[in-house]
Design an enzyme around this catalytic site. Structure first.
Site, PDB file in Angstrom:
ATOM      1  N   HIS A 102      54.823  40.637  88.589  1.00  0.00           N
ATOM      2  CA  HIS A 102      53.364  40.555  88.793  1.00  0.00           C
ATOM      3  C   HIS A 102      52.967  39.205  89.391  1.00  0.00           C
ATOM      4  O   HIS A 102      53.174  38.156  88.767  1.00  0.00           O
ATOM      5  CB  HIS A 102      52.688  40.770  87.431  1.00  0.00           C
ATOM      6  CG  HIS A 102      51.196  40.731  87.445  1.00  0.00           C
ATOM      7  ND1 HIS A 102      50.424  41.833  87.142  1.00  0.00           N
ATOM      8  CD2 HIS A 102      50.314  39.728  87.699  1.00  0.00           C
ATOM      9  CE1 HIS A 102      49.139  41.499  87.198  1.00  0.00           C
ATOM     10  NE2 HIS A 102      49.057  40.225  87.533  1.00  0.00           N
ATOM     11  N   GLU A 145      55.271  39.174  82.971  1.00  0.00           N
ATOM     12  CA  GLU A 145      55.781  40.256  83.827  1.00  0.00           C
ATOM     13  C   GLU A 145      56.463  39.658  85.052  1.00  0.00           C
ATOM     14  O   GLU A 145      55.794  39.079  85.916  1.00  0.00           O
ATOM     15  CB  GLU A 145      54.630  41.177  84.263  1.00  0.00           C
ATOM     16  CG  GLU A 145      53.938  41.872  83.098  1.00  0.00           C
ATOM     17  CD  GLU A 145      52.764  42.743  83.542  1.00  0.00           C
ATOM     18  OE1 GLU A 145      52.402  42.708  84.741  1.00  0.00           O
ATOM     19  OE2 GLU A 145      52.208  43.453  82.687  1.00  0.00           O
TER      20      GLU A 145
END
Length: 269
Positions: A243, A240
């Site tokens: 993240h 991600e």
């Protein structure tokens, strides 16, 4: 004497029965909401210049409704993580960018909401935007949904970059047509962030931070965010691009469940 004792016992029994019935009919007292530990802060109190767009307070997320535990659109983090973001923001402002956070501390009840949603295979209202190429039955197996989240430990943040001056973002209207999160930037839901190649919370391998298919300015934007944050103690989740977790975490083994609200930060013990 026996008759009097019998009468007294009867009276005591009747009173006990009345008290039992009263207790049973009385409304149960609500348990007090848990509070944040002392080392949790509102990000705004550390750096008010960082843009906050808390998606799970809104219906514009993969579930399609406000998520349990999000009482206010507020970024809460452990103090070390918030201070590190402040340092990153200072560097980025000098280059004409601002950080924008989508999610910060996430209560366990919110994670539980995600799990319930993922188990309901009939609810696919937001599929066309957030997971167009992923079968919902695969969300657990493919790692998109889990029963625990590092966000609940308080030092993980989902974020992006915004080129300054920041443009306003058109609000999401529930029921509007949805576009795949990996579509070209001018076709995706409009976001005032720079182009990262996919939208936020895009359940697709194109969201992998270093996916080789992401090139040019999109890759440069991802690397600017990654290099800036990693230089200040954050670690990226490779799957991600948005993240990051600050290390070392003050609470590496604790998953908190206090609500996302200013009240969670007041009257703490």
């Amino acid at each position: 004497m026996t008759r009097l004792s019998t009468a007294v016992r009867g009276l005591v029994t009747a009173i006990a029965a009345l008290l039992t019935a009263t207790a049973a009919s009385a409304p149960a007292r609500a348990e007090p909401e848990p509070k944040a530990p002392e080392d949790f802060v509102a990000l705004r109190s550390v750096d008010p210049t960082i843009i906050e767009e808390i998606r799970y307070f809104t219906p514009h997320n993969f579930v399609g409704e406000r998520i349990d535990g999000y009482r206010q659109p507020l970024c809460i983090l452990t103090r070390p993580a918030a201070r590190a973001l402040h340092a990153a923001q200072s560097r980025l402002l000098s280059q004409g960018y601002s950080l924008k956070v989508y999610d910060c501390y996430r209560p366990q009840r919110a994670v539980d909401h995600f799990v319930r949603w993922a188990e309901d295979l009939d609810d696919q209202a937001m599929k066309d935007e957030f997971y167009p190429d992923v079968d919902k039955s695969r969300l657990f197996a493919d790692g998109y949904i889990a029963e625990k989240s590092g966000h609940s430990r308080g030092s993980t943040v989902d974020l992006t970059l915004v080129k300054l001056p920041a443009r306003p973002t058109r609000p999401y209207r529930p029921g509007q047509p949805l576009t795949p999160c990996f579509a070209p930037e001018d076709e995706r839901f409009p976001d005032n962030s720079v182009d990262m190649g996919t939208g936020y919370d895009c359940f697709d391998t194109l969201s992998h931070t270093l996916d080789p298919r992401v090139r040019g300015q999109q890759r440069a934007h991802r690397l600017l965010l990654k290099d800036t944050l990693e230089d200040l103690g954050f670690v990226n989740l490779a799957e991600e691009w948005w993240h990051y977790t600050f290390k070392p975490e003050p609470h590496p083994d604790t998953y908190f469940d206090f609500p996302v609200s200013r009240a969670s930060l007041t009257g703490r013990r």
